[in-house]
Design an enzyme around this catalytic site. Structure first.
Site, PDB file in Angstrom:
ATOM      1  N   ASP A 266      -3.359   9.518 -15.188  1.00 53.04           N
ATOM      2  CA  ASP A 266      -3.164   9.973 -13.678  1.00 53.04           C
ATOM      3  C   ASP A 266      -2.999   8.498 -13.449  1.00 53.04           C
ATOM      4  O   ASP A 266      -2.641   7.371 -13.543  1.00 53.04           O
ATOM      5  CB  ASP A 266      -3.892  10.749 -12.964  1.00 53.04           C
ATOM      6  CG  ASP A 266      -3.438  12.028 -13.381  1.00 53.04           C
ATOM      7  OD1 ASP A 266      -3.763  12.429 -14.091  1.00 53.04           O
ATOM      8  OD2 ASP A 266      -5.118  12.726 -12.642  1.00 53.04           O
TER       9      ASP A 266
ATOM     10  N   ASP B 152       0.441  -1.326  -0.177  1.00 52.29           N
ATOM     11  CA  ASP B 152      -0.561   0.029  -0.171  1.00 52.29           C
ATOM     12  C   ASP B 152       1.060   1.488   0.045  1.00 52.29           C
ATOM     13  O   ASP B 152       1.836   0.595   0.907  1.00 52.29           O
ATOM     14  CB  ASP B 152      -0.880   0.201   1.254  1.00 52.29           C
ATOM     15  CG  ASP B 152      -1.464   1.255   1.128  1.00 52.29           C
ATOM     16  OD1 ASP B 152      -2.391   1.716   0.647  1.00 52.29           O
ATOM     17  OD2 ASP B 152      -1.520   2.084   2.022  1.00 52.29           O
TER      18      ASP B 152
END
Length: 233
Positions: A131, A32
């Site tokens: 993005d 993460d």
């Protein structure tokens, strides 16, 4: 027990025993990002502009619009503009479009800041600047969850393994410990089965039919004890 104990000494806590075996076959580790590999806040790292625009000018316009927003992304944009020493321009006709983005007029120029769906709705082409992919679907399929103690309480409670040191190097240590532990387990099983496969027929009396002699109970008991000592050694 030895593996989990050694892991605890290195700041790795196993909350589920079966995680040790599951991690031994792991081939891919996915991290993460926010709050784990980063500072826990958004940062503007790259700004890509299309032909006809200058990076500093675009950043100044976007930051001027975002100055009126409390969104985490707006804060990141403003920080980058401050780092560049850019002065913000007066904003007119500011309007927030919920779920899409914001629009405003700056120095007579219409400025839109928002998600790709906002641009699509406004008829602005994003060809060539589209993005990243959200990693959430991949993470939901994780076989074993690992959390660091500096993370959220929710993540720690849901994790199978917790890195108490808060150091990501603990992931590497964990994998080394687990693989060595599983290797030892396999070695123990091999020697235990091999030892017993050889001696059980002897204890069962194979020598009796061949040589007319039986293994004494005392020797059989000693052989059984030696089995454990042999495997542990």
């Amino acid at each position: 027990m030895v593996g989990t104990g050694r892991a605890a000494e290195l700041g790795v806590l196993f909350r589920r025993a079966d995680a040790l075996q599951s991690l031994s076959s792991v081939q891919t580790v996915a991290f993460d990002k926010t709050g784990t590999l980063t500072k826990g806040r958004l940062e503007l790292t790259d700004l890509t502009v299309t032909d006809g625009f200058e990076e500093a000018d675009v950043l100044r316009l976007v930051a001027s619009v975002e100055a009126t927003s409390e969104h985490p992304i707006a804060t990141a944009v403003l920080r980058r503009a401050e780092q560049y020493g850019l002065s913000l321009a007066p904003v007119e006709a500011f309007n927030s479009v919920k779920g899409y983005g914001v629009r405003a007029v700056i120095e007579g120029r219409k400025v839109l800041v928002g998600a790709d769906r906002f641009m699509a709705r406004e008829g602005i082409s994003l060809d060539g600047v589209r993005d990243a992919i959200n990693a959430a679907p991949a993470l939901t399929h994780a076989d074993v969850g690992v959390a660091i103690d500096t993370g959220t309480n929710f993540a720690i409670e849901a994790a199978d393994v917790v890195l108490m040191s808060g150091d990501l190097e603990g992931v590497v240590n964990t994998l080394h410990i687990i693989r060595r532990s599983m290797r030892n387990i396999c070695q123990n099983l091999f020697w235990a089965f091999g030892y017993n496969a050889l001696l059980i027929p002897v204890v069962a009396g194979v020598f009796c039919s061949l040589f007319g002699s039986m293994l004494s109970p005392a020797l059989a008991d000693g052989a059984m004890a030696m089995s454990s000592v042999f495997v542990l050694s």
